[in-house]
Write a protein that holds these residues in place. Sequence first.
Motif, mmCIF file in Angstrom:
data_model
loop_
_atom_site.group_PDB
_atom_site.id
_atom_site.type_symbol
_atom_site.label_atom_id
_atom_site.label_comp_id
_atom_site.label_asym_id
_atom_site.label_seq_id
_atom_site.Cartn_x
_atom_site.Cartn_y
_atom_site.Cartn_z
ATOM 1 N N ASP A 14 0.790 -1.302 0.043
ATOM 2 C CA ASP A 14 0.044 -0.040 0.055
ATOM 3 C C ASP A 14 0.848 1.155 0.089
ATOM 4 O OD1 ASP A 14 -2.939 -1.135 0.204
ATOM 5 O OD2 ASP A 14 -1.758 -2.308 1.550
ATOM 6 N N HIS A 16 0.525 3.518 -2.451
ATOM 7 C CA HIS A 16 -0.426 4.524 -2.894
ATOM 8 C C HIS A 16 -0.022 5.803 -3.241
ATOM 9 C CE1 HIS A 16 -4.060 2.250 -2.284
ATOM 10 N NE2 HIS A 16 -3.686 1.800 -0.993
ATOM 11 N N ASP A 42 -1.160 -2.314 -4.583
ATOM 12 C CA ASP A 42 -1.564 -0.962 -4.180
ATOM 13 C C ASP A 42 -0.412 -0.123 -4.193
ATOM 14 O OD1 ASP A 42 -4.274 -1.534 -4.479
ATOM 15 O OD2 ASP A 42 -4.902 -1.014 -2.262
ATOM 16 N N HIS A 70 -6.300 -1.343 -5.882
ATOM 17 C CA HIS A 70 -6.209 0.125 -6.679
ATOM 18 C C HIS A 70 -5.397 -0.222 -8.008
ATOM 19 C CE1 HIS A 70 -7.805 3.139 -3.646
ATOM 20 N NE2 HIS A 70 -7.892 1.930 -3.106
ATOM 21 N N HIS A 122 -2.647 -9.500 -1.837
ATOM 22 C CA HIS A 122 -3.119 -8.097 -1.281
ATOM 23 C C HIS A 122 -4.121 -8.274 -0.195
ATOM 24 C CE1 HIS A 122 -3.551 -3.668 -1.060
ATOM 25 N NE2 HIS A 122 -4.789 -3.805 -1.475
ATOM 26 N N HIS A 156 -3.722 -4.346 2.444
ATOM 27 C CA HIS A 156 -4.988 -3.975 2.046
ATOM 28 C C HIS A 156 -5.740 -3.106 3.202
ATOM 29 C CE1 HIS A 156 -8.742 -3.891 -0.452
ATOM 30 N NE2 HIS A 156 -9.543 -4.947 0.321
ATOM 31 N N HIS A 158 -4.284 -1.569 5.609
ATOM 32 C CA HIS A 158 -3.274 -0.445 6.002
ATOM 33 C C HIS A 158 -3.281 -0.317 7.655
ATOM 34 C CE1 HIS A 158 -4.047 2.244 2.466
ATOM 35 N NE2 HIS A 158 -4.216 1.060 2.041
HETATM 36 ZN ZN ZN Z 1 -4.567 0.025 0.095
#
Ligand code: ZN
Length: 251
Positions: A14, A16, A42, A70, A122, A156, A158
Motif C-alpha cells: 500500500d 499508494h 496498491d 487500486h 494483497h 489492504h 493499512h
Molecule cells: Zn490500499
Amino acid sequence: MRFIKNMQIAVMADIHSNLEALEAFLNCICKEKINKFICLGDIVGYGASPNECVEVISKSPNLYAVSGNHDWGVLGKTDLSCFNEIARIAIIWTQNQLNSKAKDYLGSLPLISIASGAFLVHATPEAPADWNYLVDVYDARRQFQHFNEKICFVGHSHVPMAFELNETTDELKIIRDKKFSIADAHCRYLINVGSIGQPRDGDPRASFVIWNVQDQTIEFRRVTYNIKRAQQKIRRTGLPLFLASRLSVGR
Ligand code: ZN
C-alpha cells in the motif's frame, strides 16, 4: 526454503503513489542488509506520484510484487463501483496520469505469488480478487485454510497486524509484540504489514516488516517521512483534500 546467511526480506504494501514515504522506507532499509523485497500491491491510488512510485518499484532488484485493488482499478480490471467516492476520484485521476510503461508493469503483476516460501496476496488468500478486509481473529481463522505455507503476508487494511495459529492446539492469537519469533514448527502466521503510503492505525509513519529468514523473526518497523511535502503535492493536483489531511493523523 533456501537459507542465505543473514538473509533479510523487507515486506511492504500500500504505497499508494506516496513517493516521499517510499523513499524514506528505501533510505531506512539501505542501512541494513536486505536481500529481497516483497511488495503486496496498491502501488498506486490516493497519492500524487503514481508514475514515480511504479518506476522505483519496477526497477528494484530482487523485488517480488502482487497486484492490489487500486492497481486493478486503474487498469480497468475491477469495477470502480466497489470503491468509495474519494478512492474512485483518485483512481480516475491516476488513470489519466499513468504512462504506458507504468500501466504495462502494473498489468504484469500476479494476484498471488510465493516468495522464499511465503504466500503473498494483497487482500485475502481465500478470495484474492474479492478484496475483502481481514481485521479480526474470526476473519483470520478461515484464511489459514486457504494457504499451505508457514507465512502469508497481506496488506489492504493499512493496519499492521499479526495472527499466529498453533496447529497442534488450534489456538489462534493476535501477536502484539513488535518483534517475534516464528521458529515454532507447530505455528503458522498471517501477517498484515501495514501501509507505506497511507497508514490507518493512528501512527502516520510508514509501516513495513523485516523478515529475518535465518533467525526466523518478524519485526514491525516504522519510519518517518516528509508528510508535508506529500500533502502539498496532493493539494496541487486537485485530488480530494482529505487524501492530504489524513496523512498527518494516520487514519
Ligand atoms: Zn490500499
